[in-house]
Write a protein that holds these residues in place. Structure first.
Motif, mmCIF file in Angstrom:
data_model
loop_
_atom_site.group_PDB
_atom_site.id
_atom_site.type_symbol
_atom_site.label_atom_id
_atom_site.label_comp_id
_atom_site.label_asym_id
_atom_site.label_seq_id
_atom_site.Cartn_x
_atom_site.Cartn_y
_atom_site.Cartn_z
ATOM 1 N N PHE A 7 0.834 -1.197 0.000
ATOM 2 C CA PHE A 7 0.000 0.000 0.000
ATOM 3 C C PHE A 7 0.873 1.253 0.000
ATOM 4 O O PHE A 7 1.637 1.486 0.943
ATOM 5 N N PHE A 8 0.736 2.057 -1.034
ATOM 6 C CA PHE A 8 1.550 3.270 -1.132
ATOM 7 C C PHE A 8 1.288 4.208 0.035
ATOM 8 O O PHE A 8 2.227 4.786 0.594
ATOM 9 N N ASP A 9 0.039 4.378 0.431
ATOM 10 C CA ASP A 9 -0.281 5.350 1.484
ATOM 11 C C ASP A 9 0.129 4.874 2.869
ATOM 12 O O ASP A 9 0.062 5.643 3.838
ATOM 13 N N LEU A 10 0.587 3.624 2.978
ATOM 14 C CA LEU A 10 1.065 3.111 4.262
ATOM 15 C C LEU A 10 2.588 3.009 4.321
ATOM 16 O O LEU A 10 3.189 3.212 5.373
ATOM 17 N N SER A 11 3.223 2.698 3.193
ATOM 18 C CA SER A 11 4.670 2.470 3.230
ATOM 19 C C SER A 11 5.446 3.139 2.106
ATOM 20 O O SER A 11 6.656 2.963 1.999
ATOM 21 N N GLY A 12 4.797 3.923 1.269
ATOM 22 C CA GLY A 12 5.472 4.562 0.144
ATOM 23 C C GLY A 12 6.057 5.926 0.497
ATOM 24 O O GLY A 12 5.858 6.444 1.608
ATOM 25 N N PRO A 13 6.776 6.550 -0.441
ATOM 26 C CA PRO A 13 7.377 7.871 -0.221
ATOM 27 C C PRO A 13 6.378 9.005 -0.436
ATOM 28 O O PRO A 13 6.615 9.926 -1.229
ATOM 29 N N PHE A 14 5.276 8.946 0.302
ATOM 30 C CA PHE A 14 4.218 9.947 0.124
ATOM 31 C C PHE A 14 4.612 11.308 0.696
ATOM 32 O O PHE A 14 3.894 12.293 0.518
ATOM 33 N N VAL A 30 12.047 8.306 -6.138
ATOM 34 C CA VAL A 30 11.089 8.101 -7.225
ATOM 35 C C VAL A 30 11.430 6.828 -8.001
ATOM 36 O O VAL A 30 10.554 6.016 -8.310
ATOM 37 N N ALA A 31 12.722 6.638 -8.309
ATOM 38 C CA ALA A 31 13.140 5.432 -9.032
ATOM 39 C C ALA A 31 12.775 4.172 -8.253
ATOM 40 O O ALA A 31 12.268 3.197 -8.820
ATOM 41 N N ALA A 32 13.008 4.184 -6.936
ATOM 42 C CA ALA A 32 12.679 3.021 -6.106
ATOM 43 C C ALA A 32 11.175 2.785 -6.062
ATOM 44 O O ALA A 32 10.706 1.637 -6.078
ATOM 45 N N SER A 33 10.395 3.852 -6.011
ATOM 46 C CA SER A 33 8.938 3.727 -5.986
ATOM 47 C C SER A 33 8.423 3.092 -7.277
ATOM 48 O O SER A 33 7.503 2.262 -7.254
ATOM 49 N N LEU A 34 9.020 3.462 -8.408
ATOM 50 C CA LEU A 34 8.594 2.881 -9.681
ATOM 51 C C LEU A 34 8.943 1.401 -9.751
ATOM 52 O O LEU A 34 8.194 0.598 -10.332
ATOM 53 N N PRO A 52 -10.712 -1.130 -8.751
ATOM 54 C CA PRO A 52 -10.497 -0.424 -7.477
ATOM 55 C C PRO A 52 -9.756 -1.258 -6.433
ATOM 56 O O PRO A 52 -9.261 -0.716 -5.441
ATOM 57 N N ASN A 53 -9.665 -2.567 -6.653
ATOM 58 C CA ASN A 53 -8.971 -3.440 -5.705
ATOM 59 C C ASN A 53 -7.468 -3.526 -5.974
ATOM 60 O O ASN A 53 -6.716 -4.019 -5.133
ATOM 61 N N ALA A 54 -7.038 -3.079 -7.152
ATOM 62 C CA ALA A 54 -5.616 -3.110 -7.491
ATOM 63 C C ALA A 54 -4.857 -2.070 -6.671
ATOM 64 O O ALA A 54 -5.375 -0.988 -6.387
ATOM 65 N N LEU A 55 -3.610 -2.393 -6.300
ATOM 66 C CA LEU A 55 -2.832 -1.536 -5.404
ATOM 67 C C LEU A 55 -1.649 -0.851 -6.080
ATOM 68 O O LEU A 55 -1.006 0.017 -5.482
ATOM 69 N N ALA A 56 -1.342 -1.212 -7.310
ATOM 70 C CA ALA A 56 -0.099 -0.751 -7.927
ATOM 71 C C ALA A 56 -0.110 0.714 -8.352
ATOM 72 O O ALA A 56 0.902 1.405 -8.247
ATOM 73 N N LEU A 57 -1.246 1.199 -8.847
ATOM 74 C CA LEU A 57 -1.325 2.517 -9.482
ATOM 75 C C LEU A 57 -0.666 3.660 -8.709
ATOM 76 O O LEU A 57 0.089 4.455 -9.296
ATOM 77 N N PRO A 58 -0.904 3.823 -7.401
ATOM 78 C CA PRO A 58 -0.332 4.987 -6.692
ATOM 79 C C PRO A 58 1.195 5.034 -6.695
ATOM 80 O O PRO A 58 1.774 6.113 -6.535
ATOM 81 N N TRP A 59 1.851 3.890 -6.872
ATOM 82 C CA TRP A 59 3.305 3.858 -6.815
ATOM 83 C C TRP A 59 3.948 4.670 -7.941
ATOM 84 O O TRP A 59 5.083 5.098 -7.832
ATOM 85 N N TRP A 60 3.223 4.866 -9.033
ATOM 86 C CA TRP A 60 3.752 5.736 -10.098
ATOM 87 C C TRP A 60 2.896 6.990 -10.305
ATOM 88 O O TRP A 60 3.413 8.053 -10.608
#
Length: 342
Positions: A7-14, A30-34, A52-60
């Motif tokens: 989950f990007f909003d839990l563990s990503g570089p937000f 950014v490179a690591a997030s992609l 809506p159940n897919a989780l990948a989109l926010p990472w890019w």
């Protein structure tokens, strides 16, 4: 069940709400997030998470990238890579946008899940045997890079990868560099085939073992290669020196930590007047030399002449964290960076 790490909003570089493309931390993050986006794309596929159940989109998407296409393995149909296009909104005012990439080609590492683990481990073994360049996944990756360079030019592209994915990105980058095309590359926890000498605490013993290894490797290289072929090999390795990929390693990760000693040892050999020995040893591996002696084609893909090496000295909780992609976008890391040129 999805991991919190997906989950990007839990563990990503937000925290990077405004990317400074001149800032090394922001570019790395950014490179690591992609790259993480590729991991989650494959996990979405395996978990049949769609819409809506897919989780990948926010990472890019968080960084205004769009997914152009995925790269799919022809053996197990797993997603191992992705090509992203940077599409900032017209309203975005950022003086550093020109320093960002137009396209990023990213590759994931091994996923220990049933649908992909056997193929990923097979490729890990190919890497250890210095045969990754002979696999169909590598061929697909290299062709994708070639096609993008032919379409948009090399100055608009980044390569990025983690673990096995960084080995594939390194292979693609080296392949292009041999033709005079130098692509900016971000290689996270790139694997290095070697005994874990870097983990030895005694500095004198560690340095002594490296000297012995260099002398033996250089001696074998001289004995096994004809003079003309040796000269061509040196010229080929030196020709790559203008390509300076960015390597990100953790000393607690035995998979990649040998890159620390690989580059630092070259400097020390120069200081004691043994630079000529190390120039030959640094482009050869004992494994490849021994395999060549038995007539088997082998190339030390992990050996490179130049690099910008960043080491994360932040103490990890465990090996998983030391080898993980998530460490590379955390703020307040204890990082040391050095530029090594051949």
């Amino acid at each position: 069940m999805a991991s919190e790490r997906d989950f990007f909003d839990l563990s990503g570089p937000f925290h990077l709400t405004c990317v400074d493309w001149d800032n090394a931390h922001d570019r790395k993050s950014v490179a690591a997030s992609l790259v993480q986006g590729v991991y989650v794309l494959e996990k979405d596929r395996q978990g049949r998470r769609e819409g809506p159940n897919a989780l990948a989109l926010p990472w890019w998407a968080f960084f205004h990238f769009q997914l152009l296409r995925t790269l799919v393995d022809d053996v197990d149909s797993s997603i191992f890579g992705a090509i992203y296009e940077f599409k900032p909104p017209p309203s975005m005012c950022n003086d550093t946008l020109h320093r960002g990439p137009r396209y990023v080609i990213a590759f994931r590492g091994t996923i220990t899940r049933a649908d992909s683990v056997s193929r990923d481990i097979e490729l890990d073994i190919h890497f250890v045997r210095n045969g990754l360049h002979q696999t169909s996944r590598s061929e697909i990756a290299i062709q994708a890079v070639r096609n993008m360079v032919a379409s948009v030019g090399d100055s608009n592209i980044w390569l990025a990868g983690h673990s096995l994915g960084s080995a594939i990105a390194l292979l693609a980058g080296k392949t292009m560099a041999k033709t005079g095309i130098f692509i900016e590359s971000f290689l996270f926890n790139p694997p290095y085939v070697s005994a874990p000498i870097e983990r030895i605490k005694d500095k004198k013993l560690k340095h002594g073992l490296r000297i012995v290894g260099s002398v033996v490797t250089a001696g074998l290289a001289i004995a096994m290669k004809p003079k003309q072929q040796k000269s061509l090999s040196l010229d080929s390795f030196a020709a790559l020196s203008a390509w300076v990929p960015c390597l990100f390693v953790n000393p607690s990760d035995h998979i990649c930590s040998e890159y620390i000693g690989y580059f630092d040892h070259r400097r020390k050999m120069e200081e004691i007047g043994a630079g000529s020995i190390e120039k030959l040893a640094t482009q050869n591996s004992l494994t490849c030399l021994l395999m060549s002696a038995f007539g088997k084609e082998s190339e030390p893909l992990h050996l490179i002449p130049s690099a910008s090496l960043t080491v994360n000295f932040t103490p990890p909780r465990d090996f998983r964290e030391a080898h993980g992609i998530h460490q590379w976008w955390k703020p307040d890391l204890r990082l040391e960076s050095k530029l090594y040129r051949y």
